[in-house]
Scaffold this motif. Structure first.
Motif, PDB file in Angstrom:
ATOM      1  N   LEU A 289      59.678  52.794  -8.273  1.00 28.66           N
ATOM      2  CA  LEU A 289      60.215  52.867  -7.014  1.00 28.66           C
ATOM      3  C   LEU A 289      59.274  53.000  -5.917  1.00 28.66           C
ATOM      4  N   ALA A 290      58.214  53.794  -6.091  1.00 27.27           N
ATOM      5  CA  ALA A 290      57.160  53.924  -4.991  1.00 27.27           C
ATOM      6  C   ALA A 290      56.141  52.573  -5.262  1.00 27.27           C
TER       7      ALA A 290
ATOM      8  N   MET B 175      65.953  60.183 -12.618  1.00 29.29           N
ATOM      9  CA  MET B 175      65.327  59.087 -12.993  1.00 29.29           C
ATOM     10  C   MET B 175      63.833  59.339 -13.881  1.00 29.29           C
TER      11      MET B 175
ATOM     12  N   CYS C  45      70.452  59.829  -6.150  1.00 32.47           N
ATOM     13  CA  CYS C  45      70.075  61.086  -6.670  1.00 32.47           C
ATOM     14  C   CYS C  45      69.212  61.588  -5.730  1.00 32.47           C
ATOM     15  N   ASN C  46      68.479  61.313  -4.693  1.00 30.47           N
ATOM     16  CA  ASN C  46      67.536  61.902  -3.752  1.00 30.47           C
ATOM     17  C   ASN C  46      67.499  60.892  -2.492  1.00 30.47           C
TER      18      ASN C  46
ATOM     19  N   ALA D 141      62.785  61.587  -7.913  1.00 34.84           N
ATOM     20  CA  ALA D 141      64.379  61.317  -8.038  1.00 34.84           C
ATOM     21  C   ALA D 141      64.484  62.017  -9.482  1.00 34.84           C
TER      22      ALA D 141
ATOM     23  N   GLN E 113      60.505  56.216   0.281  1.00 34.93           N
ATOM     24  CA  GLN E 113      59.912  55.194  -0.418  1.00 34.93           C
ATOM     25  C   GLN E 113      60.331  54.043   0.071  1.00 34.93           C
TER      26      GLN E 113
ATOM     27  N   GLU F 267      60.171  55.118 -13.851  1.00 34.61           N
ATOM     28  CA  GLU F 267      60.980  54.633 -12.842  1.00 34.61           C
ATOM     29  C   GLU F 267      60.630  55.175 -11.398  1.00 34.61           C
ATOM     30  N   ASN F 268      60.452  56.576 -11.192  1.00 29.31           N
ATOM     31  CA  ASN F 268      59.831  56.967  -9.962  1.00 29.31           C
ATOM     32  C   ASN F 268      58.806  56.340  -9.418  1.00 29.31           C
TER      33      ASN F 268
END
Lengths: 264, 309
Positions: free
Chosen positions: A105-106, A97, B172-173, A94, B180, A101-102
């Motif tokens: 999320l994962a 972000m 965003c995506n 993303a 995810q 933060e990415n």
């Protein structure tokens, strides 16, 4: 373990553009298998990946991950079992972000997303250590927006995200194709390191025959939605690009017309 | 043209801008975070106003009325969200459908095209007459400011939670989000509900402030909201990096928008032209990033070419 059983996928069914992308396709990966996949354009490589990931439903057949039939599960529910890295570096992260933060999320892939804080202090420390292992100095830019990273950095980060929660199957869809050769080699090296460390069951599409030969313990070649070559074990270890070309010609009855695949 | 007249009108502009600012925050959430231009707001603003005024007229407490108005707005967002995710209708068309249907619903709620409410008989939270010559805690500007700060604080917290992060990632995506494990459909519906809830609340405050709810009160809400968002970004974008401040920028943008409107009125320009003016301004501002990318990124290359020649 991943089992694809007699899967058929037809695009634009009933129109002049009808295309049988996967034709009664079956493939079984044992735990810890690292299978490289090659094949020309339209051979069904990406369709196979998308069928596993559940981007759309398949027309026929079954997909079983670790004994669980996921054929009917939507994409976001299957994500629990899968780690994915895409060809386009923009797809896997993303952009607006931050790096941390990415990763956060994962980290929550396959878990309920509640009203708890999106990223904890403890996680930050953990991510810092993990990013150090990439050797790209990303640990100093934890809050930077991912959109500011280069393609190679983004792919390395996506790889880290895909494996943050140990996936049942890691799907790599030409994940080095958009990178310059040096960066591609680096990302592949990281891939190899992570796959070996976590003993991940991996499916890697590549357009590069050399990479397909060097990496993994099994190589399959696709054409018209079928597996036309399946090489493993000792035979694969001794394989050369020339062997592979001869085998392809013998199996398909045509020449492998892609300089990029041979030289790249 | 007496300058004092303009000065006198400014507190009113601030109050109106603040109230519309709440709608602007809602529009920021759909337009900037979810990347959806949600036209539902043209209807849900009126729904908020209609619900609030009818509840108050039937004797309900102002806070309860505003809460129900907010929930009504959220319901409108839910409908648009289901049109979009469950029925596969493009987001912009889904919003238009809901907004169109809400016209009838708003009429049915009010029973006629408009309903008035007086500050004498009813205990209003905000009103035109509460802008000047009242104790500060009763002043509409103060009251709405407090509401805005509370809302921004709640949203700041929410978008930092796991659920809020998932919502941001979805906008965003969405491919990455599904990979995810994020249910992007849920995120979109949730975002539309939050957004329209805020717009409904804005409508509830607006009807009290102007003393009536009207079937046309939401017309063009999306344009005013977008104007607020882009004015806020144009002026504060460089200095406001924090998410909470970005929401605040939308509110400040809304206030500035009403300053401009007051100035235009003061200048004696035909107010019939106001909406045209707003549309043109919003259109140009929306075009700026596109033009920048198209015409100005090449400028350095062009210069290089000249130097060679």
């Amino acid at each position: 373990m991943l089992e694809i059983k007699n899967v058929t996928k037809i695009f634009n069914k009933g129109t002049v553009n009808e295309k049988v992308a996967l034709d009664d396709f079956s493939l079984t990966l044992e735990d810890g298998d690292f299978v490289t996949v090659i094949g020309g354009n339209g051979s069904g490589k990406s369709t196979m990946m998308n069928a596993i990931a559940g981007v759309w439903p398949v027309d026929e057949g079954k997909i079983v991950i670790d004994g669980i039939d996921v054929t009917k599960l939507p994409e976001h529910k299957r994500a629990k079992y899968l780690g994915r890295v895409f060809q386009d570096p923009m797809t896997g992260t993303a952009a607006t972000m931050g790096i941390e933060e990415n990763l956060a999320l994962a980290k929550r892939r396959g878990k309920n997303r509640s009203l708890k804080t999106g990223i904890t202090k403890k996680e930050r420390e953990e991510y810092k250590e993990l990013l150090k292992s990439l050797d790209l100095s990303l640990e100093e830019r934890m809050t930077s927006k991912v959109g500011l990273l280069s393609g190679g950095q983004r792919q390395a980060l996506t790889l880290l995200m895909a494996t943050l929660q140990k996936p049942k199957v890691l799907l790599l869809d030409e994940h080095t194709a958009a990178l310059d050769p040096k960066t591609a080699a680096k990302v592949l090296e990281t891939t190899e390191k992570i796959v070996n460390r976590d003993k991940l069951t991996t499916l890697m599409i590549t357009h590069n025959m050399r990479d397909a030969i060097v990496h993994g313990n099994r190589l399959i070649m696709l054409k018209d939605g079928h597996i036309i070559l399946d090489i493993r074990g000792e035979e694969k270890k001794k394989l050369t690009v020339e062997d592979l070309l001869h085998k392809f010609e013998a199996a398909s009855g045509e020449e492998f017309l892609s300089d990029q695949a041979i030289l790249g | 043209m007496n300058f004092l007249n303009l000065l006198n009108a400014l507190p009113g502009a601030v109050a109106q801008g603040l109230i519309w600012g709440i709608a602007a925050i809602g529009i920021y959430i759909t337009f900037r975070i979810l990347d959806i231009a949600d036209l539902t707001v043209d209807g849900s603003l009126g729904t908020g106003g209609a619900v609030c005024i009818m509840m108050m007229l039937s004797g309900h407490n102002v806070y309860v009325s505003m809460l129900v108005a907010t929930l009504a707005g959220m319901a409108a967002g839910l409908v648009t969200g289901l049109f979009h995710t469950f029925m596969g209708i493009p987001a912009i068309l889904a919003g238009i459908l809901t907004q169109f249907g809400l016209y009838s619903i708003n009429l049915k709620i009010m029973g006629k095209a408009n309903q008035a409410i007086g500050a004498d008989k009813y205990d209003l939270l905000v009103a035109l007459r509460y802008v000047k010559n009242v104790p500060f805690y009763k002043n509409t500007i103060f009251v709405v400011s407090v509401v805005v700060i509370i809302l921004i604080a709640i949203l700041y917290w929410f978008f930092g939670t796991e659920m809020g992060c998932a919502l941001r990632a979805t906008g965003c995506n969405s491919n990455m989000s599904r990979a995810q494990g994020i249910n992007t459909n849920f995120s979109k519906v949730l975002g539309l509900m939050i957004s329209n809830g805020l717009v409904g609340l804005s409508g509830a405050l607006l009807c009290q402030y102007q003393g009536f709810a009207d079937i046309n009160m939401g017309r063009g809400a999306i344009v005013i909201g977008l104007a607020a968002v882009i004015i806020g970004e144009a002026i504060f974008g460089k200095i406001f990096k924090n998410f909470g401040l970005k929401l605040l920028a939308a509110v400040l943008g809304s206030i500035l928008y009403y300053f401009v409107v007051q100035t235009v009125i003061w200048l004696g320009i035909d107010t019939d032209l106001l909406k045209l003016l707003s549309a043109v301004v919003v259109g140009i501002f929306l075009a700026v990033p596109y033009w920048k990318a198209k015409y100005f990124t090449k400028s350095s290359a062009k210069k290089g070419g000249k130097a060679h020649a």
